[in-house]
Design an enzyme around this catalytic site. Structure first.
Site, PDB file in Angstrom:
ATOM      1  N   LYS A  49       6.976  -0.983  -2.645  1.00 13.70           N
ATOM      2  CA  LYS A  49       6.587  -1.587  -1.390  1.00 13.70           C
ATOM      3  C   LYS A  49       7.712  -2.781  -1.647  1.00 13.70           C
ATOM      4  O   LYS A  49       8.150  -2.994  -0.001  1.00 13.70           O
ATOM      5  CB  LYS A  49       5.456  -1.626  -1.155  1.00 13.70           C
ATOM      6  CG  LYS A  49       4.365  -0.964  -2.114  1.00 13.70           C
ATOM      7  CD  LYS A  49       4.513   0.133  -1.277  1.00 13.70           C
ATOM      8  CE  LYS A  49       3.680   1.961  -1.405  1.00 13.70           C
ATOM      9  NZ  LYS A  49       4.581   2.627  -0.590  1.00 13.70           N
TER      10      LYS A  49
ATOM     11  N   GLU B  62       1.362 -11.192   0.488  1.00 15.27           N
ATOM     12  CA  GLU B  62       1.512 -11.271   2.431  1.00 15.27           C
ATOM     13  C   GLU B  62       0.437 -12.081   2.834  1.00 15.27           C
ATOM     14  O   GLU B  62      -0.540 -11.981   2.450  1.00 15.27           O
ATOM     15  CB  GLU B  62       1.625  -9.629   2.994  1.00 15.27           C
ATOM     16  CG  GLU B  62       2.741  -8.593   2.517  1.00 15.27           C
ATOM     17  CD  GLU B  62       3.223  -7.547   3.387  1.00 15.27           C
ATOM     18  OE1 GLU B  62       1.714  -7.401   4.138  1.00 15.27           O
ATOM     19  OE2 GLU B  62       3.468  -6.733   2.727  1.00 15.27           O
TER      20      GLU B  62
ATOM     21  N   HIS C 214      -9.868   3.344   2.680  1.00 13.84           N
ATOM     22  CA  HIS C 214      -8.560   3.475   2.340  1.00 13.84           C
ATOM     23  C   HIS C 214      -8.430   4.761   2.902  1.00 13.84           C
ATOM     24  O   HIS C 214      -6.944   5.756   2.524  1.00 13.84           O
ATOM     25  CB  HIS C 214      -7.810   3.126   1.563  1.00 13.84           C
ATOM     26  CG  HIS C 214      -7.259   1.477   1.788  1.00 13.84           C
ATOM     27  ND1 HIS C 214      -6.819   0.962   2.345  1.00 13.84           N
ATOM     28  CD2 HIS C 214      -8.017   0.801   0.581  1.00 13.84           C
ATOM     29  CE1 HIS C 214      -6.969  -0.342   2.085  1.00 13.84           C
ATOM     30  NE2 HIS C 214      -7.931  -0.427   0.928  1.00 13.84           N
TER      31      HIS C 214
ATOM     32  N   ARG D 269       6.447  11.733   3.757  1.00 17.39           N
ATOM     33  CA  ARG D 269       5.720  13.234   2.759  1.00 17.39           C
ATOM     34  C   ARG D 269       5.300  13.883   4.028  1.00 17.39           C
ATOM     35  O   ARG D 269       4.991  12.801   5.258  1.00 17.39           O
ATOM     36  CB  ARG D 269       5.111  13.237   2.020  1.00 17.39           C
ATOM     37  CG  ARG D 269       3.563  12.346   2.776  1.00 17.39           C
ATOM     38  CD  ARG D 269       2.324  12.482   2.221  1.00 17.39           C
ATOM     39  NE  ARG D 269       0.762  11.635   2.225  1.00 17.39           N
ATOM     40  CZ  ARG D 269       0.585   9.837   2.503  1.00 17.39           C
ATOM     41  NH1 ARG D 269       1.725   9.427   1.667  1.00 17.39           N
ATOM     42  NH2 ARG D 269       0.077   9.273   2.974  1.00 17.39           N
TER      43      ARG D 269
END
Ligand code: MV4
Length: 505
Positions: free
Chosen positions: A117, A201, A236, A293
Site C-alpha cells: 500500500k 494517514e 469491510h 483482479r
C-alpha cells in the site's frame, strides 16, 4: 481468439461467470475442484474438470502447484484466477508465466506494486494523483509515529503496508491512544500478512467508498468504465453496490476516471483493474489502493456500460486490442447488486450452513442472477458465504430500487439462513432511497435494518409444517399450493414467505 482452452482457477459463481464468457468466445474451459465441490455447478458446466485436493482451500484452490499442473496436463494456454484465492498473488502470476501459460490479469510486477500500500501511494504521488495526507513509508517506531501525527493532527488511521480489506487498520482519536494502537496494528498485520510494517494517514470522516473500473490492453490503450458506489459494507465486506453513484457528476466521473487511468498506467497496468477512492462530503477524492483482479461487483459496471468485462479480460490476455474510445463509454441507466450470503443478519451475521432444499430464483425484466448454488448444494464453512449476486438494471435509481425489491420478494432460499430480508429492508429504507449513504451508514442503521421480531415458536412450527406441505406440492406435484395465497406487502412484521403467511391464518 488465440486461446482454445482456459483453466478457471476458482469456484462458485465467479468460476461459472468465467466459464460462460469462455463459451461465448468459443473457448473450451477447464474447471478445478476440491472434494467438497465434486458435484458443484462449475464442475458440471465446464468442458473438463480436474480435482485439486481436499475441501480446505489450502489443500485445493490455494495450491498454485496443482493448478499449474492441471493446466499443463489439460493443455490449456491461459489461467483465469477469478477473485480471492490466488487472484492477487504476484508469486502465482509469475509461476504461471514461467510455466509458459498466460495469466489472465496484470503482470506480476503490477500486482506486487499494488500489493504494497505504501508503494501504491508513492506511485500515485509521483503520478500527481491525490492521496490522503500521511506517510508513504512505513513508520520506523513510536517516536516517528508521534512526530508525524503531531504534524497531521488527530484523528488518524494506522494501516498495514501489506494490507487491504481493512485488516491491520486502527483509528487513533488522540495522542494517548497512539502507542497501544500502533502495537495492535503491527501485531494484526504480522498475523494476517507476515509483515508488521504500518503507515499512517489522516482519517477521512464520513466519506463514500467509490471505485473506478479500468481496462487496459497490452499496447498501452486504457479506458475507465465509470464508478461503483460501494459504501454499503459491514466489517469491510461489501453488501450492496451500485453504478453509477448519486455523488458523482459527469465532470467528477471524468476527473476520477482520468485519475484512475493515470495511476494504472504509472504501474504499467494491463487487463481489468479497479482504483479505490474515498470521496468526501465536499467532493474531494483520494486514491486509496488498486485491486488487481476482477471484482465481485463487476456486473453493475457491465450492466450500465454494456461491456463484458470478463470477455475483455480474456481477449486482452489473448492479445486483442481495445476497440473503445473513452468518449464512447457513457453509463446508461442504473444498476444495483445485492450479495446474497448464507449469513443470519438477526444473529450478528453468523454464517449459516446446510443443504439448499428449495430455491426460487427471481426472473423477469432487468434481472441478473450470478450464483454458484442450486437445490441440493451443501453450504459449509470452507469457503466464502456468498451464495449469489442478485443484480438489477433499470432506467433510474428509483426504478432500480423498486426492481430489486420486487426481485427480492420473488427470491426464496430454503435450507440456510440468508441476507435476503436484510436486503429487502435496505431497499425499503428512506435514507437509502435518498442516496444519503456513506461508509458508516450500515453500522449506524444496523439495528433498524435487522430489527423485525422473530415470530413466536408456535408460529414457527406451524410455518415449518406449511412450508413442508407447500414444498411437497411444488416439488412432487410441480404445481402451486391450491389455497389462495396472499403476499405480505412489506417486511413490516418480518415474515413474508407465502407458505408461512398461509400457515399463520
Ligand atoms: C480510509 C478510511 C478513512 N480515512 N483511509 C478501508 C479498507 C481499505 N481499502 C481502506 N479503507 C479505508 N481507508 C482514511 N485515511 C476509510 C476506509 C474505509 C472504512 C473504514 C472503516 C470502516 C469501514 C470502511 C469502509 C470503507 C473504507
Amino acid at each position: 481468439m488465440t486461446f482454445s482452452k482456459i483453466l478457471v482457477g476458482n469456484r462458485g459463481e465467479i468460476a461459472l461467470r468465467v466459464i460462460r464468457a469462455c463459451r461465448e468466445l468459443g473457448v473450451r474451459s477447464v474447471a478445478v475442484y476440491s472434494d467438497a465441490d465434486a458435484r458443484a455447478p462449475h464442475v458440471r458446466e465446464a468442458d473438463e474438470a480436474v480435482r485439486l485436493g481436499g475441501a480446505a482451500s489450502a489443500d485445493s484452490y490455494l495450491r498454485a502447484d496443482r493448478i499449474i499442473e492441471a493446466a499443463q496436463r489439460t493443455g490449456t494456454q491461459a489461467i483465469h484466477p477469478g477473485y480471492g484465492f490466488l487472484a492477487e498473488s504476484a508469486a502465482f502470476a509469475r509461476s504461471v508465466r514461467d510455466a509458459g501459460i498466460k495469466f489472465i490479469g496484470p503482470g506480476a510486477d503490477a500486482i506486487a506494486a499494488m500489493g504494497s500500500k505504501t508503494a501504491a501511494r508513492r506511485l500515485a504521488i509521483d503520478a500527481g494523483v491525490p492521496v490522503v495526507p500521511g506517510t508513504a513509508e512505513p513508520l520506523r517506531d513510536l517516536a516517528e509515529a508521534r512526530a508525524v501525527v503531531a504534524r497531521m493532527g488527530y484523528p488518524v488511521l494506522l494501516k498495514a503496508v501489506a494490507g487491504g480489506g481493512g485488516k491491520g487498520m486502527r483509528v487513533v482519536g488522540e495522542a494517548a491512544e497512539l502507542e497501544p494502537a500502533l502495537a495492535a496494528a503491527q501485531r494484526e498485520s504480522k498475523n494476517a500478512f507476515g509483515d508488521d510494517a504500518v503507515y499512517v494517514e489522516k482519517l477521512i470522516v464520513g466519506p463514500r467508498h467509490v471505485e473506478i473500473q479500468v481496462l487496459g490492453d497490452e499496447y498501452g490503450a486504457m479506458v475507465s468504465l465509470g464508478e461503483r458506489e460501494c459504501s454499503i459494507q459491514r466489517r469491510h465486506q461489501k453488501m450492496i453496490e451500485e453504478a453509477p453513484s448519486v455523488a458523482v457528476t459527469p465532470e467528477l466521473r471524468r476527473a476520477m476516471g482520468d485519475t484512475a487511468v493515470r495511476v494504472a498506467q504509472a504501474a504499467g497496468y494491463v487487463n481489468a483493474g479497479t482504483c479505490e477512492f474515498l470521496l468526501d462530503r465536499d467532493g474531494n477524492y483520494f486514491f486509496l489502493e488498486m485491486n488487481t483482479r476482477i471484482q465481485v461487483e463487476h456486473p453493475v459496471t457491465e450492466l450500465v456500460t454494456g461491456i463484458d468485462l470478463v470477455q475483455w479480460q480474456i481477449r486482452i490476455a489473448a492479445g486483442d486490442r481495445l476497440p473503445f474510445r473513452q468518449e464512447q463509454i457513457v453509463p446508461r441507466g442504473w444498476s444495483i447488486e445485492c450479495r446474497i450470503t448464507s449469513e443470519d443478519p438477526a444473529n450478528g451475521f453468523l454464517p449459516s450452513t446446510g443443504r439448499i432444499q428449495y430455491l426460487n430464483v427471481p426472473s423477469g425484466r432487468g434481472l441478473r442472477w450470478d450464483s454458484g448454488i442450486e437445490v441440493g448444494s451443501e453450504v459449509g464453512l470452507n469457503y466464502d458465504p456468498m451464495l449469489a449476486k442478485l443484480v438489477v438494471h433499470a432506467t433510474t435509481r428509483d426504478e432500480a430500487i423498486d426492481r430489486m425489491r420486487r426481485a427480492l420478494l420473488e427470491l426464496t432460499v430454503d435450507g440456510v439462513e440468508t441476507s435476503r430480508d436484510f436486503h429487502l429492508r435496505v431497499m425499503e429504507d428512506a435514507e437509502f432511497r435518498a442516496g444519503a449513504i456513506d461508509i458508516q451508514w450500515l453500522e449506524r442503521r444496523l439495528t433498524t435494518l435487522i430489527g423485525a421480531a422473530a415470530p413466536p415458536e408456535t408460529a414457527r412450527l406451524a410455518a415449518l409444517v406449511a412450508a413442508m406441505i407447500a414444498d411437497r406440492d411444488r416439488v412432487s406435484a410441480r404445481r402451486a399450493p391450491s389455497t389462495t395465497l396472499e403476499r405480505q406487502p412489506s417486511l413490516a412484521d418480518g415474515w413474508t414467505r407465502t407458505a408461512r403467511v398461509e400457515a399463520l391464518r
